[in-house]
Scaffold this active site. Structure first.
Site, PDB file in Angstrom:
ATOM      1  N   ASP A  62      -2.286  -4.836  -0.034  1.00  0.00           N
ATOM      2  CA  ASP A  62      -1.812  -6.105   0.517  1.00  0.00           C
ATOM      3  C   ASP A  62      -2.595  -6.563   1.743  1.00  0.00           C
ATOM      4  OD1 ASP A  62      -0.744  -4.077   2.103  1.00  0.00           O
ATOM      5  OD2 ASP A  62       1.337  -4.735   1.878  1.00  0.00           O
ATOM      6  N   GLN A  73       0.810  -1.204   0.000  1.00  0.00           N
ATOM      7  CA  GLN A  73       0.000   0.000   0.000  1.00  0.00           C
ATOM      8  C   GLN A  73       0.855   1.270   0.000  1.00  0.00           C
ATOM      9  OE1 GLN A  73      -2.910  -1.474   3.334  1.00  0.00           O
ATOM     10  NE2 GLN A  73      -3.965   0.117   2.164  1.00  0.00           N
ATOM     11  N   HIS A  74       0.202   2.383  -0.369  1.00  0.00           N
ATOM     12  CA  HIS A  74       0.669   3.757  -0.163  1.00  0.00           C
ATOM     13  C   HIS A  74       1.765   4.230  -1.109  1.00  0.00           C
ATOM     14  CE1 HIS A  74      -1.510   3.093   3.505  1.00  0.00           C
ATOM     15  NE2 HIS A  74      -0.542   2.437   4.109  1.00  0.00           N
TER      16      HIS A  74
END
Length: 493
Positions: A253, A85-86
């Site tokens: 994830d 992520q991110h």
């Protein structure tokens, strides 16, 4: 991961194969599974380079290697990508990557996070944190994409000026699998064909999971102007098609792992990998103004409130190197010391920390005495310290009204005998440890089967071989308070 074949109405999955990808911080893993039963057919993997910024082409190269190792996709009907992520993948108007992607564990944007909170609160940080939580379900920290965009605008204005769109790692890989990117064979403006899902979008800081809408005003506040973002694909829908290959929406994830584990309301996953994660599936959104709990979405249309620590299994790796022992010996040492390590307490912020938000913190040992300066005591303190940080996360979820009926312990460190036996005592509840598996990739594969079926819900793939570990009679009741005191003594509340 097998065996129930019941599912809601949709096209038959009999005889078809699906692929799930886990493009994580450390590696790319690909599972090929039977679409109907979930039975594993093939597997492949490839490493990713180290670092907190990475050229996305390295992910693409690793995906090709992992797919080849898994026997290719020629006989596969559908694929979905689960990704870390991110991460900020900045693209120019031609689809080129502007600069190496900043990953979730890159903390250089910590100052930008504080600035964004302060700005939204008009100088009042507490009001700003509350406003962010209410508007998008998260309070900015260095991990989130929105803070990385602010950092880029401030520190690399020439690169920022080139940015036409921003994507997340799984968005970019799905886009590439569909044939897009520089010199796209599909033609036209390929940036308009970027897709994502609500789980990964909810970790950006400019998407509201509760309403399912982007907050372009917050994106513009961070970056200074509006740029393109991926279209959000509904859970279970088809994102793209590439020839005969159906591409699922993909997922972040943590949401992918929840789908792979078959988590339902009241289930909590405690995952100890590179990071430590406590996440739960629930029916209603969460907005925590303290920022301890991020109000993410899951991959099914529900919500995935989550608390994340930066320090997971690598704390054990570091202490193992210090002691000169392997993983098995490290676990044996930890179990040979008494609960509470006779007062030795490790605050394991070896790489800064996200929960609580202390990006510049370092690790600290407290309560050092002649009698507890042994390898066994240090190993025990390390295991307890990591688990105590995760217990803080579990308590933060409870404080937001998240029900906790079952705790699933997963991740690489879940295979440690010391972690398995000590975790119930630290967390205060029995834990279930499933068989080792690639749960993010499995969740992506299950999502791919869902997209292929056109059904209302994902196919039911069972979770077999789990083991139960209960709370022992040797709990050190003072340990949690001692840990809290050590943390606050060093770093503040």
């Amino acid at each position: 991961m097998t065996t129930s074949t019941s599912q809601s109405a949709g096209r038959s999955l009999a005889g078809q194969l699906v692929a799930g990808v886990d493009s994580s911080t450390q590696s790319c893993k690909v599972v090929i599974r039977d679409a109907e039963t979930g039975a594993l057919k093939r597997f492949g993997s490839a490493p990713h380079p180290d670092g907190t910024e990475v050229d996305p082409e390295a992910w693409w190269d690793a995906l090709q290697v992992a797919v080849s190792a898994a026997g290719g996709l020629d006989d596969v009907a559908s694929v979905a990508v689960g990704g870390q992520q991110h991460g900020m993948v900045a693209l120019d108007a031609d689809g080129n990557v502007v600069r190496p992607a900043l990953l979730w564990n890159d903390t250089r944007s910590a100052g930008a996070a504080l600035d964004l909170i302060d700005e939204l609160g008009e100088g009042d940080a507490e009001a700003g944190a509350r406003a962010w939580a209410e508007q998008v379900g998260v309070v900015p920290v260095a991990s989130f994409t929105i803070t990385k965009l602010r950092w880029l605008a401030q520190h690399e204005p020439e690169n920022a000026a080139k940015v036409a769109a921003v994507a997340l790692p799984h968005d970019w890989l799905t886009w590439r699998l569909a044939g897009d990117g520089p010199g796209s064979r599909a033609g036209g403006n390929s940036l308009e064909r970027l897709t994502t899902d609500r789980s990964d979008a909810s970790g950006t800081g400019y998407f509201d999971a509760a309403s399912g809408e982007y907050r372009f005003d917050l994106l513009e506040r961070a970056f200074g102007r509006r740029i393109g973002v991926p279209q959000v694909v509904a859970p279970g829908a088809v994102a793209r098609e590439s020839g005969s290959l159906v591409l699922g929406a993909g997922t972040g994830d943590n949401a992918g792992a929840a789908l792979g584990l078959g988590m339902a309301g009241g289930d909590v996953a405690v995952s100890i990998g590179t990071s430590g994660v406590v996440s739960a599936v629930c029916e209603t959104p969460v907005a925590d103004p303290t920022g301890l709990v991020a109000g993410f979405a899951d991959a099914t249309g529900r919500f995935l409130p989550l608390a994340c620590t930066l320090n997971g299994s690598r704390v054990f790796d570091a202490m193992g190197r210090l002691l000169g022992v392997d993983h098995k010996q490290f676990a044996e040492l930890a179990l040979s010391a008494p609960p509470g390590a006779e007062g030795l307490t490790l605050v394991p912020y070896l790489e800064g920390e996200r929960t609580p938000n202390k990006p510049d913190a370092t690790g600290a040992l407290h309560g050092v005495r002649l009698g507890n300066t042994t390898p066994a005591h240090l190993a025990r303190a390390a295991v307890e310290g990591v688990l105590l940080g995760l217990a803080d996360g579990l308590n933060a979820l409870r404080a937001q009204g998240v029900p906790v009926h079952r705790v699933l312990l997963v991740g690489g460190a879940a295979q440690s005998a010391a972690v398995r036996q000590i975790a119930p005592d630290i967390l205060g509840v029995p834990v279930t440890v499933p068989q080792p598996g690639e749960y993010v990739a499995d969740g992506a594969a299950r999502q791919a089967a869902w997209a292929l079926s056109g059904a209302d819900e994902a196919p039911e793939w069972g979770l077999a071989g789990a083991k139960e570990f209960g709370v022992s009679d040797e709990v050190d009741a003072s340990l949690a308070d001692r840990y809290a005191q050590a943390r606050e003594m060093t770093f503040g509340a």
